[in-house]
Design a protein around this motif. Structure first.
Motif, PDB file in Angstrom:
ATOM      1  N   GLY A  20     -82.647  44.171 -32.462  1.00  0.00           N
ATOM      2  CA  GLY A  20     -81.643  43.134 -32.229  1.00  0.00           C
ATOM      3  C   GLY A  20     -81.442  42.896 -30.744  1.00  0.00           C
ATOM      4  N   SER A  21     -81.395  41.621 -30.346  1.00  0.00           N
ATOM      5  CA  SER A  21     -81.312  41.281 -28.915  1.00  0.00           C
ATOM      6  C   SER A  21     -79.986  40.623 -28.571  1.00  0.00           C
ATOM      7  CB  SER A  21     -82.448  40.321 -28.555  1.00  0.00           C
ATOM      8  OG  SER A  21     -82.239  39.077 -29.221  1.00  0.00           O
ATOM      9  N   GLY A  22     -78.935  40.871 -29.368  1.00  0.00           N
ATOM     10  CA  GLY A  22     -77.656  40.197 -29.152  1.00  0.00           C
ATOM     11  C   GLY A  22     -76.763  40.938 -28.182  1.00  0.00           C
ATOM     12  N   MET A  23     -75.484  40.828 -28.443  1.00  0.00           N
ATOM     13  CA  MET A  23     -74.466  41.380 -27.550  1.00  0.00           C
ATOM     14  C   MET A  23     -74.737  42.853 -27.228  1.00  0.00           C
ATOM     15  SD  MET A  23     -71.513  40.018 -26.445  1.00  0.00           S
ATOM     16  CE  MET A  23     -70.677  39.076 -27.703  1.00  0.00           C
ATOM     17  N   SER A  24     -74.935  43.675 -28.250  1.00  0.00           N
ATOM     18  CA  SER A  24     -75.105  45.107 -28.005  1.00  0.00           C
ATOM     19  C   SER A  24     -76.562  45.454 -27.706  1.00  0.00           C
ATOM     20  CB  SER A  24     -74.571  45.918 -29.188  1.00  0.00           C
ATOM     21  OG  SER A  24     -75.282  45.604 -30.366  1.00  0.00           O
ATOM     22  N   GLY A  25     -77.509  44.844 -28.428  1.00  0.00           N
ATOM     23  CA  GLY A  25     -78.932  45.135 -28.199  1.00  0.00           C
ATOM     24  C   GLY A  25     -79.345  44.787 -26.778  1.00  0.00           C
ATOM     25  N   VAL A 307     -80.203  50.891 -33.174  1.00  0.00           N
ATOM     26  CA  VAL A 307     -80.000  49.884 -34.222  1.00  0.00           C
ATOM     27  C   VAL A 307     -78.840  48.991 -33.783  1.00  0.00           C
ATOM     28  CG1 VAL A 307     -79.736  49.498 -36.696  1.00  0.00           C
ATOM     29  CG2 VAL A 307     -80.703  51.658 -35.876  1.00  0.00           C
ATOM     30  N   ASN A 308     -79.156  47.738 -33.451  1.00  0.00           N
ATOM     31  CA  ASN A 308     -78.164  46.783 -32.906  1.00  0.00           C
ATOM     32  C   ASN A 308     -78.333  45.420 -33.568  1.00  0.00           C
ATOM     33  OD1 ASN A 308     -78.957  48.709 -30.357  1.00  0.00           O
ATOM     34  ND2 ASN A 308     -76.797  48.178 -30.396  1.00  0.00           N
ATOM     35  N   ALA A 309     -78.475  45.441 -34.895  1.00  0.00           N
ATOM     36  CA  ALA A 309     -78.774  44.200 -35.621  1.00  0.00           C
ATOM     37  C   ALA A 309     -77.508  43.455 -36.014  1.00  0.00           C
ATOM     38  CB  ALA A 309     -79.611  44.522 -36.848  1.00  0.00           C
ATOM     39  N   ALA A 310     -76.352  43.872 -35.536  1.00  0.00           N
ATOM     40  CA  ALA A 310     -74.996  43.414 -35.901  1.00  0.00           C
ATOM     41  C   ALA A 310     -74.586  44.151 -37.178  1.00  0.00           C
ATOM     42  CB  ALA A 310     -74.885  41.911 -36.081  1.00  0.00           C
ATOM     43  N   LYS A 529     -81.457  62.710 -35.379  1.00  0.00           N
ATOM     44  CA  LYS A 529     -80.846  62.650 -34.048  1.00  0.00           C
ATOM     45  C   LYS A 529     -81.478  61.656 -33.086  1.00  0.00           C
ATOM     46  CE  LYS A 529     -77.808  66.160 -34.378  1.00  0.00           C
ATOM     47  NZ  LYS A 529     -76.439  65.837 -34.747  1.00  0.00           N
ATOM     48  N   ASN A 530     -82.605  61.043 -33.451  1.00  0.00           N
ATOM     49  CA  ASN A 530     -83.156  60.068 -32.496  1.00  0.00           C
ATOM     50  C   ASN A 530     -82.921  58.622 -32.934  1.00  0.00           C
ATOM     51  OD1 ASN A 530     -85.050  60.190 -34.570  1.00  0.00           O
ATOM     52  ND2 ASN A 530     -86.776  59.783 -33.205  1.00  0.00           N
ATOM     53  N   VAL A 531     -81.978  58.419 -33.860  1.00  0.00           N
ATOM     54  CA  VAL A 531     -81.582  57.060 -34.240  1.00  0.00           C
ATOM     55  C   VAL A 531     -80.103  56.879 -33.895  1.00  0.00           C
ATOM     56  CG1 VAL A 531     -81.266  55.438 -36.161  1.00  0.00           C
ATOM     57  CG2 VAL A 531     -83.295  56.901 -36.072  1.00  0.00           C
ATOM     58  N   TYR A 532     -79.835  55.866 -33.072  1.00  0.00           N
ATOM     59  CA  TYR A 532     -78.471  55.564 -32.617  1.00  0.00           C
ATOM     60  C   TYR A 532     -78.046  54.211 -33.182  1.00  0.00           C
ATOM     61  CZ  TYR A 532     -78.965  59.119 -28.841  1.00  0.00           C
ATOM     62  OH  TYR A 532     -79.132  60.270 -28.123  1.00  0.00           O
ATOM     63  N   VAL A 533     -76.785  54.111 -33.577  1.00  0.00           N
ATOM     64  CA  VAL A 533     -76.230  52.822 -34.028  1.00  0.00           C
ATOM     65  C   VAL A 533     -75.016  52.544 -33.148  1.00  0.00           C
ATOM     66  CG1 VAL A 533     -75.274  51.517 -35.975  1.00  0.00           C
ATOM     67  CG2 VAL A 533     -76.942  53.349 -36.408  1.00  0.00           C
ATOM     68  N   THR A 534     -75.066  51.459 -32.376  1.00  0.00           N
ATOM     69  CA  THR A 534     -73.972  51.245 -31.406  1.00  0.00           C
ATOM     70  C   THR A 534     -73.316  49.873 -31.548  1.00  0.00           C
ATOM     71  OG1 THR A 534     -75.441  50.400 -29.678  1.00  0.00           O
ATOM     72  CG2 THR A 534     -75.066  52.771 -29.706  1.00  0.00           C
ATOM     73  N   ASP A 535     -73.560  49.193 -32.653  1.00  0.00           N
ATOM     74  CA  ASP A 535     -72.862  47.917 -32.851  1.00  0.00           C
ATOM     75  C   ASP A 535     -71.641  48.143 -33.749  1.00  0.00           C
ATOM     76  OD1 ASP A 535     -73.888  48.165 -35.404  1.00  0.00           O
ATOM     77  OD2 ASP A 535     -75.459  46.662 -35.116  1.00  0.00           O
ATOM     78  N   GLY A 536     -71.120  47.073 -34.330  1.00  0.00           N
ATOM     79  CA  GLY A 536     -69.903  47.175 -35.129  1.00  0.00           C
ATOM     80  C   GLY A 536     -70.014  48.102 -36.322  1.00  0.00           C
ATOM     81  N   TYR A 551     -68.332  47.394 -28.171  1.00  0.00           N
ATOM     82  CA  TYR A 551     -69.747  47.623 -28.546  1.00  0.00           C
ATOM     83  C   TYR A 551     -70.616  47.766 -27.284  1.00  0.00           C
ATOM     84  CZ  TYR A 551     -68.292  45.166 -32.907  1.00  0.00           C
ATOM     85  OH  TYR A 551     -67.655  44.722 -34.034  1.00  0.00           O
ATOM     86  N   MET A 552     -70.318  46.940 -26.274  1.00  0.00           N
ATOM     87  CA  MET A 552     -71.137  46.987 -25.043  1.00  0.00           C
ATOM     88  C   MET A 552     -70.971  48.349 -24.363  1.00  0.00           C
ATOM     89  SD  MET A 552     -70.593  43.329 -23.176  1.00  0.00           S
ATOM     90  CE  MET A 552     -69.648  42.063 -23.962  1.00  0.00           C
ATOM     91  N   ALA A 553     -69.707  48.793 -24.247  1.00  0.00           N
ATOM     92  CA  ALA A 553     -69.450  50.071 -23.579  1.00  0.00           C
ATOM     93  C   ALA A 553     -70.060  51.224 -24.384  1.00  0.00           C
ATOM     94  CB  ALA A 553     -67.939  50.261 -23.411  1.00  0.00           C
ATOM     95  N   PHE A 554     -69.920  51.167 -25.712  1.00  0.00           N
ATOM     96  CA  PHE A 554     -70.529  52.204 -26.566  1.00  0.00           C
ATOM     97  C   PHE A 554     -72.042  52.272 -26.328  1.00  0.00           C
ATOM     98  CE2 PHE A 554     -67.300  52.080 -30.376  1.00  0.00           C
ATOM     99  CZ  PHE A 554     -66.455  52.906 -29.680  1.00  0.00           C
ATOM    100  N   THR A 555     -72.647  51.097 -26.236  1.00  0.00           N
ATOM    101  CA  THR A 555     -74.114  51.049 -26.132  1.00  0.00           C
ATOM    102  C   THR A 555     -74.587  51.658 -24.812  1.00  0.00           C
ATOM    103  OG1 THR A 555     -74.095  49.044 -27.478  1.00  0.00           O
ATOM    104  CG2 THR A 555     -76.123  49.513 -26.287  1.00  0.00           C
ATOM    105  N   ALA A 556     -73.922  51.260 -23.714  1.00  0.00           N
ATOM    106  CA  ALA A 556     -74.339  51.792 -22.408  1.00  0.00           C
ATOM    107  C   ALA A 556     -74.172  53.319 -22.386  1.00  0.00           C
ATOM    108  CB  ALA A 556     -73.512  51.142 -21.300  1.00  0.00           C
TER     109      ALA A 556
END
Ligand SMILES: Cc1cc2nc3c(=O)[nH]c(=O)nc-3n(C[C@H](O)[C@H](O)[C@H](O)COP(=O)(O)OP(=O)(O)OC[C@H]3O[C@@H](n4cnc5c(N)ncnc54)[C@H](O)[C@@H]3O)c2cc1C
Ligand code: SF4
Length: 571
Positions: A20-25, A307-310, A529-536, A551-556
């Protein structure tokens, strides 16, 4: 042949994959590539390049074939997305059309999506507020969900980090329940908004009407100019894509930044079908993609996967990632995957008039949208018959009016004679909803989408808490409007389906206990442990602030952790 194959696998192997290339990706892509990691960004939609792919951005109203209004047949063919206020002739090309991407509504749910580079970051209203500990501690205090594994102190530096780069306008208001950030100058309130703000300050303890905080470059810093972005010109045509890069979107900011690094490969038209789990290695090794155009299946490999697909699509991908080890979806040892979905309740409004301040007009436009009323119910103590609370928007406006009386020259004269209306004021509610096991998403057992992937079944609804909160919003705002001297007050509630708030969250919630949650405090799957989900999807509860800044702060923060783990050889 064998060599070619090896080369091909090598070509398809990266340090990190971002789905996903949106807000969080976009943030994941920027952070990985800033650190020199070879990163693949997989985007299911088409590529939308900043400036080049904003076809309506400079059109005058009369240049639109239907003067900005979508033709009847388009509206009728898209009853779901047509309910979104931003789905007009100027921005319809950035929205998913109902028939193209079907899903199953076990209960009515308006799922609003943007499938393209940048996702919904092109379309958002740019409202950006931090959470405080009143939010992170909420579930533990009120006992309605598992405890968040983090607190404000964990995320505060990362809020600062993303705010500086994205550019957030606002005032330092000094309100403990709405922490201040790294602000560019705020867009000021107009005369009547200021009047109401002063009235509320004088009349109520712990209630505030502040300038809305929003992701606009009111006064760009060097870091924004370095992104090729410039000052917001206050055109308020943002949903078309901004030629100045005046508001933050992944298209104008994080994605071009990542591509400029030389370490990023962006692959549009790439529908991620599932994540590949290697039972021997005990970790994920890559993703399976269906090319949206050719429908060819291709695999890509990496050490770490974001994983940042929304929110709901991230749930779908994990639910569809089954293996011997994870028959019910990747990382789903707790059985909570897809459950505890929540959203924001926007279904109450209030409007009124103000018979004063006639000497003031509303010259110019305010891209921040006016004022914001931070949550004031149940903050310091439980004071109502419902849990949690609501924030609210507030704005005041006058409009130009003219008369269409008369015929011939009289009519012409009347039409060109512009007059200003009196002041109107309005507010809408933004309520927190309580995550419940019974509000869930799952894969439909028989229906597939055009790419052969199971359709998502959504079963989400309001509850009694939401009804009580709506009633309280109407009562409190009516009282505040009345005491301010506003007249002709009209409050209304509606029975909209969930989803139109476009703040759907949960299903892959964070928590300390792997038995009751999916993600640890770093946003990693407890069990992979090597899969992260940082969107909603990762949200344990929703609070009532607009969620994207979080979401942005979580992702960074999560990328920083992932890179640390890679350096230690843990992933
Ligand atoms: C009209 C409108 C107003 C809004 N206003 C606000 C606001 O004021 N403040 C706020 O905080 N939020 C607002 N939002 C919500 C905000 O846009 C979202 O919270 C935010 O974009 C979510 O970020 P994301 O990265 O999770 O998803 P997105 O930005 O939607 O990005 C997800 C990306 O993943 C891609 N994708 C999905 N599935 C797959 C797959 N299987 N394979 C590959 N790619 C995939 C999508 O195509 C998309 O590009 C608004 C939204 C809309 C539409
Ligand atoms: S208001 Fe600002 S950000 Fe929005 S389109 Fe205009 S210049 Fe761009």
């Amino acid at each position: 042949m064998a060599n070619l194959n090896i080369d091909s696998v090598k070509d398809r192997t990266f340090d990190a994959i971002v789905i996903g290339s949106g807000m969080s990706g976009g943030w994941a892509a920027k952070e990985f590539t800033d650190k020199g990691l070879k990163t693949l960004v997989l985007e299911r939609g088409r590529d939308v390049k900043h400036l080049k792919d904003y076809p309506t951005t400079n059109l005058y109203p009369w240049e639109f074939p239907h003067h900005g209004v979508l033709p009847d047949d388009v509206q009728k063919a898209n009853p779901i997305v047509n309910r979104c206020y931003a789905f007009g002739e100027d921005a319809a090309h950035f929205f998913v059309k109902d028939a193209e991407h079907p899903y199953v509504q076990e209960k009515p749910f308006d799922w609003i999506r943007g499938y393209q580079t940048g996702g919904k970051s092109l379309l958002w209203a740019r409202q950006t507020q931090r959470w405080s500990d009143f939010d992170f501690e909420g579930p533990a205090r009120d006992g309605f969900a598992v405890d968040w594994p983090i607190r404000y102190a964990d995320i505060a530096p990362w809020y600062s980090y993303v705010e500086k780069f994205a550019g957030i306008s606002g005032n330092r208001d000094g309100i403990p329940e709405l922490p201040d950030g790294e602000f560019l100058p705020a867009f000021p309130l107009n005369a009547v908004e200021t009047f109401f703000s002063n009235h509320v300050k004088k009349t109520y303890k712990n209630r505030h009407v502040i300038s809305a905080r929003c992701a606009h470059l009111s006064k760009p810093n060097q870091i924004h100019l370095d992104q090729g972005r410039g000052q917001c010109q206050e055109r308020t045509l943002c949903q078309r894509g901004c030629p100045f890069g005046g508001y933050f979107s992944a298209n104008s900011s994080t994605i071009p930044w990542a591509l400029k690094s030389g370490h990023c490969t962006l692959r549009p038209h790439s529908v991620v079908e599932s994540i590949i789990y290697d039972e021997k290695k005990g970790k994920a090794t890559g993703v399976r993609v269906i090319d949206a155009n050719t429908k060819e299946a291709i695999e890509y490999y990496a050490n770490v996967i974001f994983v940042n697909a929304a929110a709901l699509n991230s749930n779908l991908i994990l639910l569809n990632s089954t293996s011997g080890r994870f028959p019910n979806g990747l990382g789903n040892d707790s059985g909570t995957l897809g459950k505890y979905v929540a959203f924001h309740n926007y279904s109450a409004h209030i409007n009124a008039e103000y018979d004063g301040a006639k000497e003031w007009t509303t010259d110019g436009r305010n891209p921040a949208g006016g004022g914001y009323i931070p949550r004031f119910r149940n903050v310091y103590k439980q004071e109502t018959n419902f849990l949690r609370g609501y924030a609210a928007g507030f704005s005041a406006y006058r409009w130009q009016q003219n008369s269409s009386d008369g015929i011939g020259q009289d009519l012409k004269n009347n039409l060109v004679k512009k007059d200003l209306s009196g002041w109107h004021v309005g507010s809408h509610m933004m309520g927190e909803t309580i995550p419940k096991e019974t509000n869930y998403v799952a894969l439909d057992k028989s229906l597939k989408d055009p790419w052969g992937i199971p359709q998502l079944k959504i079963s989400v609804d309001y509850d009694d808490n939401d009804e009580k909160m709506k009633k309280d919003y109407v009562e409190q705002m009516t009282e505040m409007f009345t005491s301010a001297g506003f007249t002709n007050i009209k409050a209304s509630t509606d029975h909209r389906a969930p989803g139109l708030d476009i703040h759907e969250m949960g299903g892959v919630r964070m928590g300390n206990d792997p038995k009751t949650s999916m993600l640890d405090k770093w946003h990693r799957l407890h069990a992979c442990k090597n899969v992260y989900v940082t969107d909603g999807a990762s949200m344990t509860s929703t609070s009532c602030q607009n969620p994207s800044l979080t979401y942005m702060a979580f992702t960074a923060r999560a990328v920083d952790h992932a890179i640390g783990e890679m350096k230690k050889g843990n992933v």
